[in-house]
Design a protein around this motif. Structure first.
Motif, PDB file in Angstrom:
ATOM      1  N   ALA A 155     -18.068  64.482  25.418  1.00 44.03           N
ATOM      2  CA  ALA A 155     -18.221  63.588  26.573  1.00 44.03           C
ATOM      3  C   ALA A 155     -18.692  64.347  27.805  1.00 44.03           C
ATOM      4  N   ILE A 156     -18.171  65.553  28.016  1.00 45.75           N
ATOM      5  CA  ILE A 156     -18.590  66.366  29.169  1.00 45.75           C
ATOM      6  C   ILE A 156     -20.073  66.707  29.067  1.00 45.75           C
ATOM      7  N   ASP A 157     -20.509  67.110  27.885  1.00 44.05           N
ATOM      8  CA  ASP A 157     -21.938  67.418  27.713  1.00 44.05           C
ATOM      9  C   ASP A 157     -22.801  66.196  27.988  1.00 44.05           C
ATOM     10  N   GLU A 158     -22.337  65.038  27.534  1.00 38.85           N
ATOM     11  CA  GLU A 158     -23.090  63.791  27.759  1.00 38.85           C
ATOM     12  C   GLU A 158     -23.125  63.444  29.244  1.00 38.85           C
ATOM     13  N   ALA A 159     -22.016  63.653  29.934  1.00 37.83           N
ATOM     14  CA  ALA A 159     -21.938  63.360  31.373  1.00 37.83           C
ATOM     15  C   ALA A 159     -22.833  64.299  32.175  1.00 37.83           C
ATOM     16  N   LEU A 160     -22.888  65.564  31.763  1.00 37.60           N
ATOM     17  CA  LEU A 160     -23.767  66.524  32.452  1.00 37.60           C
ATOM     18  C   LEU A 160     -25.235  66.204  32.184  1.00 37.60           C
ATOM     19  N   LYS A 161     -25.531  65.715  31.004  1.00 41.34           N
ATOM     20  CA  LYS A 161     -26.900  65.282  30.696  1.00 41.34           C
ATOM     21  C   LYS A 161     -27.287  64.098  31.577  1.00 41.34           C
ATOM     22  N   ALA A 162     -26.342  63.169  31.767  1.00 43.77           N
ATOM     23  CA  ALA A 162     -26.598  62.023  32.647  1.00 43.77           C
ATOM     24  C   ALA A 162     -26.853  62.497  34.075  1.00 43.77           C
ATOM     25  N   LYS A 163     -26.136  63.542  34.484  1.00 46.33           N
ATOM     26  CA  LYS A 163     -26.321  64.118  35.825  1.00 46.33           C
ATOM     27  C   LYS A 163     -27.729  64.704  35.962  1.00 46.33           C
ATOM     28  N   GLU A 164     -28.167  65.457  34.956  1.00 45.48           N
ATOM     29  CA  GLU A 164     -29.510  66.051  34.974  1.00 45.48           C
ATOM     30  C   GLU A 164     -30.594  64.977  35.036  1.00 45.48           C
ATOM     31  N   GLU A 165     -30.367  63.904  34.285  1.00 41.51           N
ATOM     32  CA  GLU A 165     -31.371  62.840  34.213  1.00 41.51           C
ATOM     33  C   GLU A 165     -31.246  61.831  35.346  1.00 41.51           C
ATOM     34  N   GLY A 166     -30.138  61.917  36.100  1.00 40.75           N
ATOM     35  CA  GLY A 166     -29.909  60.959  37.179  1.00 40.75           C
ATOM     36  C   GLY A 166     -29.688  59.551  36.668  1.00 40.75           C
ATOM     37  N   LYS A 167     -29.045  59.438  35.498  1.00 41.39           N
ATOM     38  CA  LYS A 167     -28.843  58.130  34.878  1.00 41.39           C
ATOM     39  C   LYS A 167     -27.372  57.740  34.900  1.00 41.39           C
ATOM     40  N   GLU A 168     -27.108  56.472  35.155  1.00 37.54           N
ATOM     41  CA  GLU A 168     -25.753  55.960  34.991  1.00 37.54           C
ATOM     42  C   GLU A 168     -25.510  55.692  33.507  1.00 37.54           C
ATOM     43  N   LYS A 169     -24.288  55.935  33.095  1.00 38.85           N
ATOM     44  CA  LYS A 169     -23.968  55.798  31.679  1.00 38.85           C
ATOM     45  C   LYS A 169     -22.471  55.547  31.553  1.00 38.85           C
ATOM     46  N   THR A 170     -22.065  54.773  30.561  1.00 33.69           N
ATOM     47  CA  THR A 170     -20.641  54.548  30.303  1.00 33.69           C
ATOM     48  C   THR A 170     -20.255  55.280  29.021  1.00 33.69           C
ATOM     49  N   ILE A 171     -19.286  56.190  29.162  1.00 30.22           N
ATOM     50  CA  ILE A 171     -18.860  57.048  28.056  1.00 30.22           C
ATOM     51  C   ILE A 171     -17.399  56.729  27.721  1.00 30.22           C
ATOM     52  N   LEU A 172     -17.104  56.629  26.425  1.00 33.28           N
ATOM     53  CA  LEU A 172     -15.735  56.402  25.969  1.00 33.28           C
ATOM     54  C   LEU A 172     -15.280  57.558  25.095  1.00 33.28           C
ATOM     55  N   ILE A 173     -14.098  58.101  25.404  1.00 31.65           N
ATOM     56  CA  ILE A 173     -13.465  59.136  24.599  1.00 31.65           C
ATOM     57  C   ILE A 173     -12.275  58.504  23.886  1.00 31.65           C
ATOM     58  N   ASN A 174     -12.137  58.776  22.593  1.00 32.98           N
ATOM     59  CA  ASN A 174     -10.877  58.424  21.953  1.00 32.98           C
ATOM     60  C   ASN A 174      -9.918  59.586  22.156  1.00 32.98           C
ATOM     61  N   PHE A 175      -8.971  59.413  23.087  1.00 33.83           N
ATOM     62  CA  PHE A 175      -7.990  60.456  23.384  1.00 33.83           C
ATOM     63  C   PHE A 175      -6.904  60.347  22.329  1.00 33.83           C
ATOM     64  N   SER A 176      -7.139  61.060  21.214  1.00 30.86           N
ATOM     65  CA  SER A 176      -6.353  60.826  20.004  1.00 30.86           C
ATOM     66  C   SER A 176      -4.942  61.385  20.049  1.00 30.86           C
ATOM     67  N   GLY A 177      -4.656  62.341  20.961  1.00 29.50           N
ATOM     68  CA  GLY A 177      -3.300  62.864  21.011  1.00 29.50           C
ATOM     69  C   GLY A 177      -3.116  63.903  22.095  1.00 29.50           C
ATOM     70  N   HIS A 178      -1.864  64.099  22.526  1.00 27.59           N
ATOM     71  CA  HIS A 178      -1.586  65.137  23.529  1.00 27.59           C
ATOM     72  C   HIS A 178      -1.355  66.484  22.849  1.00 27.59           C
ATOM     73  N   GLY A 179      -1.398  67.553  23.647  1.00 25.14           N
ATOM     74  CA  GLY A 179      -1.280  68.905  23.109  1.00 25.14           C
ATOM     75  C   GLY A 179       0.013  69.602  23.452  1.00 25.14           C
ATOM     76  N   HIS A 180       1.089  68.848  23.664  1.00 23.69           N
ATOM     77  CA  HIS A 180       2.358  69.449  24.081  1.00 23.69           C
ATOM     78  C   HIS A 180       2.922  70.416  23.044  1.00 23.69           C
ATOM     79  N   PHE A 181       2.538  70.233  21.784  1.00 22.93           N
ATOM     80  CA  PHE A 181       3.043  71.120  20.736  1.00 22.93           C
ATOM     81  C   PHE A 181       1.984  72.125  20.299  1.00 22.93           C
ATOM     82  N   ASP A 182       0.942  72.255  21.099  1.00 26.81           N
ATOM     83  CA  ASP A 182      -0.170  73.144  20.770  1.00 26.81           C
ATOM     84  C   ASP A 182      -0.326  74.273  21.787  1.00 26.81           C
ATOM     85  N   MET A 183       0.759  74.578  22.520  1.00 30.45           N
ATOM     86  CA  MET A 183       0.637  75.543  23.598  1.00 30.45           C
ATOM     87  C   MET A 183       0.406  76.964  23.100  1.00 30.45           C
ATOM     88  N   THR A 184       0.800  77.266  21.862  1.00 31.54           N
ATOM     89  CA  THR A 184       0.494  78.588  21.303  1.00 31.54           C
ATOM     90  C   THR A 184      -1.009  78.794  21.237  1.00 31.54           C
TER      91      THR A 184
END
Length: 450
Positions: free
Chosen positions: A390-419
């Motif tokens: 999504a970040i790469d897509e948003a930066l591409k939109a910035k370069e092109e000067g285009k509005e765009k709607t991006i959806l991320i599936n935020f599938s889970g938190h990382g509270h148990f992934d701190m290692t």
């Protein structure tokens, strides 16, 4: 400035969406590993309840969600659709970035959407125990939760490297009353054989599946539950995309592009399939699978029949695969470590209805760190893949000067992934890109189907 788009409980979808009748190219049938012929319902009765088997093979477009399942879903569903204003500002992009926050479930991920459903159908048929595999622990903890809520015993075979890296996922599984073993284990013939070949075997999802299936097949009143890949799993997860469609309708918007992490395909299918139905019907929308460069199934894999597990006990699936003997490197953090991919998503990829991209893990964790600093939620390593896309897509939109709607599936938190985050922050995390020659080697072990 409204950040969250919310649905009331009575607005929750009352059905799951089955894409099979809408697919331009039918999915090839699974193959029985003993007869090498297409499976029939009787072949699956040893490990699955009849209603799950029916859903796996159904051509019904809408499958009603049982009220008992909806009642449990209501503990955390509907999940919010959130506008990531702070991330947008940090990127300086004209794009609008939304994320469907599946981390609000008790297990911290999207996985309970199918765990609850599978546990319900098994209990309905008198099954008392479920076995399963888990990679990073999200699925194992989700099924343990389902077992606690529905009164079933659960045994989890967890990929050994994750078992060692994620002690608090194990604690969560135990807290909900389930058993968890590092895979390969000495509990099954498949596990003992793997340990004889390599006592330091770090484990793989394909091997953990072999152990869980063997366990289920050799014990009475015991069935197997799978967290990804198969049709019925993706079916149950479509509640994510169906809710998201209602939420976008509420605000008069619609995504141009959707990003979701992809290992076996459950959360990608969950958010993406309802939108791919729109694409099939002429809507201009891209759905993108984001996978790790160390396990690049859709971007480097071979589209063919392969075993779904290392011990070759499960049906052969027609899918993109790195070969059933694939073993992800121990340095790989998080899940998304399965050698194959959902047959549904594989066929959609082949037909050009699904895009795919692979990233190295350091750049993925950089994206997750930026999300944590801007939006405040620590993402799971799997989720970081979608955020990077999504970040790469948003930066591409910035370069092109285009509005765009991006959806991320935020599938889970990382509270148990701190290692893993600690390894990233200390500079110890290393990148690994799965070499092309290893993909070619897999051809030597692929089954021959007439």
């Amino acid at each position: 400035m409204e950040r969250k788009v919310l649905l009331k409980e009575d607005e929750m979808p009352r059905y799951w969406y089955n894409i099979l009748p809408d697919m331009p190219t039918p999915v090839k049938p699974p193959i029985n590993p003993k007869t090498m012929k297409p499976i029939n319902p009787d072949d699956l009765k040893a490990i699955f309840p009849s209603e799950i088997i029916e859903q796996e093979m159904s051509n019904q477009r809408e499958i009603p969600i049982p009220q008992e399942v909806l009642d449990i879903y209501a503990i955390w569903r509907p999940t919010p659709l959130v506008r990531a204003y702070n991330l947008e500002k940090a990127l300086g992009t004209p794009a609008k970035i939304y994320y469907k926050n599946e981390s609000v479930s008790p297990a911290g991920s999207h996985k309970p959407n199918t765990a609850i459903a599978q546990a319900y159908y098994n209990k309905k048929e008198g099954i008392t125990t479920l076995t399963t595999e888990t990679g990073a622990g999200q699925w194992g903890s989700a099924l343990a939760l389902a077992g606690a809520l529905l009164g079933l015993n659960v045994r989890v075979y967890m990929v050994k490297v994750s078992y060692e890296q994620k002690p608090f996922r194990r604690s969560m599984i135990h807290l909900w009353g389930a058993e968890v073993y590092p895979s390969p284990s000495n509990k099954t013939e498949a596990g003992r054989r793997a340990l004889e070949e390599d006592p330091d075997n770090p484990g793989s999802l394909g091997l953990a599946i072999s152990e869980a299936v063997e366990d289920a097949a050799t014990h009475d009143n015991t069935n197997y539950a799978l967290g990804s890949v198969l049709n019925h799993v993706l079916l149950h997860q479509t509640i994510i995309g169906l809710e998201a469609q209602k939420q976008f309708e509420k605000i008069g918007d619609y995504p141009d592009v959707i990003f979701a992490p992809c290992g076996g395909g459950s959360n990608l299918g969950g958010v993406g399939l309802p939108f791919i139905r729109d694409k099939i019907n002429g809507k201009d929308v891209r759905v993108v699978a984001v996978e790790p460069a160390s396990c690049p199934t859709l971007t480097k894999g071979i589209f063919t029949y392969d075993y779904a597990d290392v011990a070759r006990m499960t049906p052969l699936l027609y899918m993109y695969t790195l070969g059933h003997r694939f073993m992800p490197p121990s340095i790989h953090a998080g899940g998304l470590r399965y050698h194959g991919d959902s047959p549904i998503l594989s066929q959609l990829r082949k037909d050009g209805l699904l895009d795919a991209v692979a990233y190295n893990q350091t750049e993925v964790f950089e994206a997750g760190a930026l999300f944590a600093k801007t939006e405040g939620i620590v993402p799971a390593p799997e989720t970081c893949h979608a955020i990077k896309g999504a970040i790469d897509e948003a930066l591409k939109a910035k370069e092109e000067g285009k509005e765009k709607t991006i959806l991320i599936n935020f599938s889970g938190h990382g509270h148990f992934d701190m290692t893993s985050y600690d390894r990233f922050l200390s500079g110890e995390m290393k990148d690994y890109e799965y070499p092309e020659e290893e993909v070619k080697k897999a051809l030597d072990y692929l089954p021959r189907i007439d």
